[in-house]
Design a protein around this motif. Structure first.
Motif, PDB file in Angstrom:
ATOM      1  N   HIS A  68       0.859  -1.186   0.000  1.00 20.62           N
ATOM      2  CA  HIS A  68       0.000   0.000   0.000  1.00 20.62           C
ATOM      3  C   HIS A  68       0.895   1.236   0.000  1.00 20.62           C
ATOM      4  N   PRO A 133     -12.346  -0.584  -5.534  1.00 21.44           N
ATOM      5  CA  PRO A 133     -11.445  -0.828  -6.681  1.00 21.44           C
ATOM      6  C   PRO A 133     -10.059  -1.315  -6.259  1.00 21.44           C
ATOM      7  N   VAL A 134      -9.589  -0.892  -5.081  1.00 17.76           N
ATOM      8  CA  VAL A 134      -8.234  -1.245  -4.654  1.00 17.76           C
ATOM      9  C   VAL A 134      -8.095  -2.748  -4.447  1.00 17.76           C
ATOM     10  N   ARG A 136      -9.622  -5.173  -5.718  1.00 15.90           N
ATOM     11  CA  ARG A 136      -9.860  -6.022  -6.882  1.00 15.90           C
ATOM     12  C   ARG A 136      -8.536  -6.451  -7.530  1.00 15.90           C
ATOM     13  N   VAL A 137      -7.440  -5.836  -7.094  1.00 15.08           N
ATOM     14  CA  VAL A 137      -6.127  -6.153  -7.650  1.00 15.08           C
ATOM     15  C   VAL A 137      -5.177  -6.502  -6.505  1.00 15.08           C
ATOM     16  N   ARG A 138      -4.038  -7.057  -6.862  1.00 18.23           N
ATOM     17  CA  ARG A 138      -3.033  -7.454  -5.880  1.00 18.23           C
ATOM     18  C   ARG A 138      -1.644  -7.111  -6.411  1.00 18.23           C
ATOM     19  N   ASP A 140       1.801  -5.599  -7.513  1.00 16.38           N
ATOM     20  CA  ASP A 140       2.258  -4.316  -8.060  1.00 16.38           C
ATOM     21  C   ASP A 140       1.089  -3.434  -8.491  1.00 16.38           C
ATOM     22  N   TYR A 141       0.015  -4.053  -8.951  1.00 11.51           N
ATOM     23  CA  TYR A 141      -1.138  -3.274  -9.411  1.00 11.51           C
ATOM     24  C   TYR A 141      -1.793  -2.540  -8.241  1.00 11.51           C
ATOM     25  N   LEU A 142      -1.858  -3.200  -7.083  1.00 12.23           N
ATOM     26  CA  LEU A 142      -2.411  -2.535  -5.899  1.00 12.23           C
ATOM     27  C   LEU A 142      -1.528  -1.365  -5.494  1.00 12.23           C
ATOM     28  N   VAL A 145      -2.260   1.511  -7.871  1.00 16.45           N
ATOM     29  CA  VAL A 145      -3.555   2.139  -7.614  1.00 16.45           C
ATOM     30  C   VAL A 145      -3.486   3.053  -6.391  1.00 16.45           C
ATOM     31  N   THR A 146      -2.899   2.576  -5.296  1.00 18.50           N
ATOM     32  CA  THR A 146      -2.821   3.394  -4.077  1.00 18.50           C
ATOM     33  C   THR A 146      -1.868   4.568  -4.264  1.00 18.50           C
TER      34      THR A 146
END
Length: 353
Positions: A68, A133-134, A136-138, A140-142, A145-146
């Motif tokens: 995060h 929305p956060v 829904r991904v894990r 590097d993508y998370l 997004v953050t």
């Protein structure tokens, strides 16, 4: 003595030790408050604020295993909310010279404690909105997004003249943050996070960190537990943002860049991802060490030799120390271990056989 009796005696002893530690902390804070210099008090306040931030941030990154990168967004929201609520209508009218502050912030004024809670609640509301929305991904993508959310909040603070006063920021805030407020909230944060981590919710978070698919197969709801950690972390980041605003007394969007998140990430990695004790140690070392290293930027005399002060050398040494810690303690100072009175008494040879 039965095992049950031993457990009761141990619990009682731990309770007394906790109370003694809190009393000792109160005595130390009182002595610094009465006899310490402004510089020493400022360092202690910074240390407490960073402890609150690091412990709450570690709940998501360390306990849940999520990368995060948006705590600066929640700190920003908490800081601006708390600052706007403590300013008087007259102060707001004088500060917002380009565009007037929107209603109802233009007429609202609240005590400091209420403003801190409001900052935490506002940060929690934003965390709840983006959690859908956060999560829904894990991976590097998370993180992306953050990170993007943190940058969006910073850009909005620059653009929304009628809410944040844009690049001009908010100046002349009352210095409400003192040792009792900062350390009181830091201790409260540690207690709440520790209780949460040691509960069934905390064990579920750790299970998700180790293997989310296996945890889900055992009946653990990942979304529910990750959202809980995310909201709790956001709340305390918002409260810490309010403390920071009334410690610095001047805030602007440039204060809440990704560099703030990067510092928090350094703190919890050096202390040990997944360790509340490590987060506390890392925050204390960061706040104190950053000031202690300023001596290398001043001229130093060694008899016939004089070393001129080199601006920026403090950060160079800080980086070297960071690399040494990571090389020789790859899991941080504490790893995933926690301090306990049982461990201390065992080391001292005082545990009953």
């Amino acid at each position: 003595m039965t095992w049950k009796g031993k457990d009761m005696d141990t619990s009682k002893r731990n309770l007394y030790c906790n109370l003694a530690a809190l009393c000792l902390l109160a005595v130390v804070l009182y002595l610094f408050d009465q006899y310490g210099t402004e510089y020493q008090i400022r360092i202690l306040n910074n240390m407490a604020v960073f402890i609150t931030l690091a412990v709450s941030y570690n709940l998501v990154n360390g306990m849940c295993g999520l990368l995060h990168l948006g705590p600066n967004a929640f700190i920003t929201i908490g800081a601006y909310t708390s600052a706007l609520l403590t300013m008087s209508p007259m102060e707001k009218q004088m500060s917002f010279i380009i565009e007037p502050l929107i209603w109802p912030f233009s007429v609202l004024q609240a005590p400091f404690f209420v403003s801190l809670i409001a900052g935490g609640v506002m940060a929690t509301i934003f965390a709840f909105i983006i959690s859908f929305p956060v999560f829904r991904v894990r991976g590097d993508y998370l993180a992306i997004v953050t990170l993007g959310f943190g940058e969006v909040i910073r850009v909005l603070c620059n653009a929304l003249q009628g809410v944040t006063n844009g690049p001009l920021g908010l100046k002349g805030l009352q210095p409400y943050t003192n040792l009792w407020w900062s350390w009181g909230i830091a201790v409260f944060t540690i207690i709440v996070i520790t209780k949460l981590v040691n509960s069934s919710y905390g064990r579920a978070m750790k299970a998700i960190r180790e293997d989310e698919i296996a945890a889900k197969a055992m009946g653990v709801d990942p979304f529910r537990h990750l959202m809980l950690a995310f909201l709790v972390s956001a709340f305390f980041c918002g409260v810490a943002g309010g403390l920071m605003a009334h410690l610095i007394t001047t805030i602007s969007p440039t204060l809440f860049t990704f560099f703030l998140t990067f510092n928090l990430l350094i703190i919890i990695v050096v202390g040990g991802l997944g360790s509340t004790t490590g987060a506390v140690i890392g925050a204390a070392l960061f706040a104190w060490g950053g000031e202690a290293l300023r001596v290398v930027e001043s001229p130093m005399n060694f008899g016939a030799f004089t070393i001129p002060g080199i601006p920026g050398m403090r950060m160079v040494l800080f980086s070297v120390i960071l690399m040494v810690v990571i090389i020789f303690a790859r899991r941080g100072i504490m790893g995933r271990n926690e301090f306990s009175w049982n461990w201390l008494f065992t080391k001292l040879g005082l545990n009953a056989k």
